[in-house]
Design a protein around this motif. Structure first.
Motif, mmCIF file in Angstrom:
data_model
loop_
_atom_site.group_PDB
_atom_site.id
_atom_site.type_symbol
_atom_site.label_atom_id
_atom_site.label_comp_id
_atom_site.label_asym_id
_atom_site.label_seq_id
_atom_site.Cartn_x
_atom_site.Cartn_y
_atom_site.Cartn_z
ATOM 1 N N LEU A 37 -17.398 -15.928 25.907
ATOM 2 C CA LEU A 37 -17.831 -15.885 24.512
ATOM 3 C C LEU A 37 -18.112 -14.437 24.135
ATOM 4 O O LEU A 37 -19.059 -13.830 24.638
ATOM 5 C CB LEU A 37 -19.106 -16.717 24.318
ATOM 6 N N ASP A 38 -17.276 -13.890 23.253
ATOM 7 C CA ASP A 38 -17.458 -12.492 22.860
ATOM 8 C C ASP A 38 -18.295 -12.432 21.585
ATOM 9 O O ASP A 38 -17.825 -12.802 20.512
ATOM 10 C CB ASP A 38 -16.092 -11.831 22.643
ATOM 11 N N GLU A 39 -19.526 -11.986 21.727
ATOM 12 C CA GLU A 39 -20.477 -11.892 20.608
ATOM 13 C C GLU A 39 -20.474 -13.164 19.753
ATOM 14 O O GLU A 39 -20.147 -13.126 18.570
ATOM 15 C CB GLU A 39 -20.164 -10.668 19.748
ATOM 16 N N PRO A 40 -20.879 -14.287 20.352
ATOM 17 C CA PRO A 40 -20.756 -15.559 19.625
ATOM 18 C C PRO A 40 -21.685 -15.691 18.425
ATOM 19 O O PRO A 40 -21.447 -16.563 17.582
ATOM 20 C CB PRO A 40 -21.103 -16.607 20.689
ATOM 21 N N LEU A 59 -13.202 -15.656 20.581
ATOM 22 C CA LEU A 59 -13.024 -14.253 20.217
ATOM 23 C C LEU A 59 -14.198 -13.751 19.388
ATOM 24 O O LEU A 59 -14.955 -14.536 18.826
ATOM 25 C CB LEU A 59 -11.756 -14.086 19.382
ATOM 26 N N GLN A 60 -14.282 -12.423 19.302
ATOM 27 C CA GLN A 60 -15.354 -11.827 18.510
ATOM 28 C C GLN A 60 -15.211 -12.198 17.028
ATOM 29 O O GLN A 60 -16.197 -12.409 16.344
ATOM 30 C CB GLN A 60 -15.318 -10.313 18.697
ATOM 31 N N SER A 61 -13.971 -12.296 16.549
ATOM 32 C CA SER A 61 -13.791 -12.587 15.126
ATOM 33 C C SER A 61 -13.553 -14.078 14.915
ATOM 34 O O SER A 61 -12.824 -14.717 15.659
ATOM 35 C CB SER A 61 -12.609 -11.786 14.592
ATOM 36 N N LYS A 98 -17.618 -4.133 25.986
ATOM 37 C CA LYS A 98 -17.789 -5.572 26.215
ATOM 38 C C LYS A 98 -16.488 -6.342 25.957
ATOM 39 O O LYS A 98 -16.047 -7.128 26.792
ATOM 40 C CB LYS A 98 -18.902 -6.124 25.299
ATOM 41 N N THR A 99 -15.892 -6.095 24.778
ATOM 42 C CA THR A 99 -14.658 -6.807 24.443
ATOM 43 C C THR A 99 -13.544 -6.442 25.423
ATOM 44 O O THR A 99 -12.770 -7.304 25.855
ATOM 45 C CB THR A 99 -14.238 -6.490 22.989
ATOM 46 N N THR A 100 -13.498 -5.167 25.781
ATOM 47 C CA THR A 100 -12.487 -4.732 26.745
ATOM 48 C C THR A 100 -12.644 -5.493 28.060
ATOM 49 O O THR A 100 -11.660 -5.947 28.647
ATOM 50 C CB THR A 100 -12.607 -3.214 26.981
HETATM 51 MG MG LIG Z 1 -16.650 -6.127 20.976
#
Ligand SMILES: [Mg+2]
Ligand SMILES: Nc1ncnc2c1ncn2[C@@H]1O[C@H](COP(=O)(O)OP(=O)(O)O)[C@@H](O)[C@H]1O
Lengths: 346, 301
Positions: free
Chosen positions: B154-157, B82-84, B42-44
């Motif tokens: 939105l990466d894993e919001p 970002l995820q973080s 997903k992030t990729t």
């Molecule tokens: Mg990820």
């Protein structure tokens, strides 16, 4: 406000709100300077000469001694006790046309005796109406032995520029591992804009450091550098650029803030102790001296010292100029070539 | 015009293939949830779309511009979370952070209005690091919106947030969606995907294994519904293909799908056996069941 100016002001806010930064980059150099100045700053010449006996040269001799900076004259009959108890450095017995000097083996005592001998020689020449065959002129130059504080201040300034440049690199590694840079990369901001903004903030910071170090030195020690402000500014600029670029370079060859701070210490400490900041490079053991020749900090400290104290023209400082400019260019180019936004290899 | 066009994208990290021949088109204004477990890619996928990493092979266009070649143009018109959430400068306040990000773009939204919308007005003067996880995520979302982006990534919001904070984020995403933005969000919560997205893409080991509106996916891959009853004299139901519901004593259930008799006759049959039905409910299958069906594994595992 453009992205660039907004970033510069953000960098400065971040710096000046950091306790670590305020202490280590702004306070610590000044504290170190005050501490070392207090410990070693009062090493200027002072000697006490005891005078006894009579003769035609006595009035002139006393007058001359009174004018010698650092020399105190005591009229005494008990010269031997004075020497033995340490109250006198030299005892001068005047016996008409003969002068006896009694001294100890201490450097101060020996020096004082030599100075008095010199005075007597001058008197002899004057009495003989003999023109001097060899003349000598002595002019004043501040050096490490003349005034430790004068020696120390330019070095402390150079050191503080180095420390904050390296510190900046460490902060960038933290930004990278926390994803701050990755987030910035996803905006239209370019790497060059980011690095330039940090560089600009560093120059502002160097100016603040310079004002603090020189200001405190002026208030405490009456330190006042020469008027060649232009030359001083050039070296401050080159120095802070060079060390920031080293910081940027280190920031891009390591993965973690811990490793960055280890490497920065490995650069910081030898530079601090081998570059003639606290004591002259000449006092280093012979086998270490060549090492100090490759340390940029040595060139920065030396050039600042020469320009600030001896009013050396910029043209005489081409070697440090080239070394520092070279450091800035080489590390700057390397750092921008290998700049990484992201901790993950992609 | 398609907001996003991905053509045969492959991304390898050494021998790991993070994206494996992914092709995809997203229409302008769609909200797409990319659903998949950790390590699915997903992030990729997001990284490739915003130009944070280079494809091994394939083509990507965002808003008609080729990535990563036209990253600079594209980045003017997108927003990213970002995820973080630690990805903020330290020691800056919420307002300072948003004002800073705003300066990076030519299109700039009013910060006060944005703070208001994100319910951050009261926190504006506080350092971001002092906020709760949910508040920090709202700051991240606000930072993604400073340029009024056409596409929002939105990466894993909501990963790691408590249920209330998660619902707050959902409301804000819903708002963006209603404003007509294209939204691409990744998640491993099927409830989130179901609730927010017009379209769900199921990603597993870098492959797209399912793609469609959530309800259509469920109809296609997990059409089973379950009928559940409670009441008295239910013991004889077992003979008719019912099972006691595990965990809730007194309730019985049986599958309800195309091969089974119609609902009417199932209920009639139960009454004839002597059961007195007091409550009847039909339970839907979820995307969880779709995922299980498509990958043979459970999403939450
Ligand atoms: Mg990820
Ligand atoms: N920079 C990288 N280097 C090596 N492997 C990576 C890198 N980034 C991601 N991967 C691998 O690619 C796969 C997909 O990762 P990712 O896209 O982060 O998954 P997700 O976001 O769905 O959890 C994983 O197997 C991960 O380990």
């Amino acid at each position: 406000m453009s992205a660039y100016t907004a970033l510069v002001s953000a960098h400065l806010k971040i710096l000046f709100r950091s306790r670590d930064f305020l202490f280590w980059d702004l306070m610590f150099p000044v504290l170190l300077m005050i501490l070392l100045g207090a410990a070693f700053g009062h090493s200027s010449f002072s000697a006490t000469v005891g005078v006894s006996g009579h003769g035609p040269i006595r009035p002139l001799m006393l007058r001359t001694l009174h004018h010698l900076a650092g020399v105190k004259v005591v009229l005494t009959q008990a010269g031997a006790q004075g020497i033995q108890s340490g109250h006198l450095d030299v005892w001068m017995q005047i016996q008409q046309h003969h002068v006896r000097l009694i001294r100890t083996a201490s450097p101060i005592s020996q020096m004082t005796a030599i100075v008095i001998q010199g005075i007597i020689n001058q008197m002899n020449l004057a009495l003989l109406h003999h023109p001097a065959a060899i003349t000598v002129a002595i002019s004043h130059l501040s050096g490490p032995t003349s005034n430790y504080v004068d020696f120390l201040v330019p070095g402390i300034l150079a050191m503080s520029l180095m420390t904050s440049g390296l510190f900046a690199g460490g902060a960038i590694v933290t930004y990278r591992t926390q994803g701050v840079l990755r987030r910035l990369q996803a905006t239209p901001l370019s790497a060059m804009q980011f690095l330039l903004s940090r560089y600009t903030a560093q120059l502002v910071l160097s100016l603040v450091e310079t004002i603090i170090v020189l200001g405190v030195a002026h208030l405490l020690y009456g330190f006042s550098p020469s008027e060649s402000v232009g030359a001083v500014v050039i070296f401050l600029l080159l120095g802070s650029t060079g060390f920031l670029m080293i910081g940027f370079f280190v920031a891009n060859i390591v993965e973690s803030p811990e490793v960055a701070s280890t490497i920065n210490n490995a650069i910081n400490l030898p530079m601090m102790f081998l570059s003639g900041i606290f004591y002259p490079v000449g006092q280093l053991p012979a086998f270490i001296k060549p090492l100090s020749e490759v340390l940029p900090l040595k060139y920065l400290a030396e050039a600042l010292r020469n320009i600030m104290l001896a009013s050396q023209p910029l043209a005489h400082e081409t070697v440090p100029l080239l070394v520092l400019a070279g450091t800035a260019v080489v590390f700057g180019v390397l750092a921008s070539l290998i700049f990484k936004w992201d901790a993950r290899r992609v | 015009m398609a907001a996003i066009r991905i053509d045969n994208a492959v991304k390898r990290f050494g021998d790991v293939t993070a994206l494996n021949h992914v092709s995809l088109e997203v229409e302008t204004g769609q909200t797409v949830a990319v659903l998949g477990p950790n390590g699915a890619g997903k992030t990729t996928l997001i990284d490739m779309l915003v130009g944070l990493a280079r494809l091994t092979s394939g083509n990507i266009e965002v808003l008609g511009h080729v990535m990563p070649k036209e990253s600079r143009w594209v980045r003017e018109h997108i927003g990213l979370c970002l995820q973080s959430t630690t990805a903020f400068f330290p020691r800056l306040t919420v307002r300072e952070t948003l004002s800073l990000y705003q300066r990076f773009f030519t299109q700039r939204r009013n910060i006060d209005e944005l703070l208001e919308r994100m319910q951050l007005t009261e926190k504006a003067g506080q350092p971001v690091s002092k906020l709760s996880g949910g508040q920090q995520q709202r700051v991240a979302l606000a930072a993604a919106l400073v340029n009024d982006p056409e596409v929002l990534f939105l990466d894993e919001p909501t990963t790691g947030l408590d249920p209330q904070a998660r619902r707050d984020i959902w409301d804000l995403v819903e708002m963006s969606r209603q404003q007509g933005r294209t939204v691409i969000l990744t998640t491993h919560y099927m409830e989130e995907a179901h609730r927010l997205a017009d379209r769900v893409i199921i990603l597993d080991h870098g492959h797209i294994v399912g793609d469609g509106p959530p309800d259509a996916l469920i109809r296609q891959y997990a059409p089973n519904q379950v009928i559940r009853v409670s009441g008295e004299h239910l013991a004889d139901l077992e003979r008719l293909g019912w099972h006691p519901v595990q965990g809730t004593p007194g309730e019985w259930q049986r599958p309800l799908n195309e091969n089974e008799p119609p609902l009417e006759s199932i209920l009639a049959e139960a009454r004839q056996s002597g059961a007195l039905l007091q409550r009847v409910s039909i339970e839907e299958s979820s995307l969880e069941d779709v995922f299980l069906r498509l990958t043979g594994r459970s999403l939450s595992a």
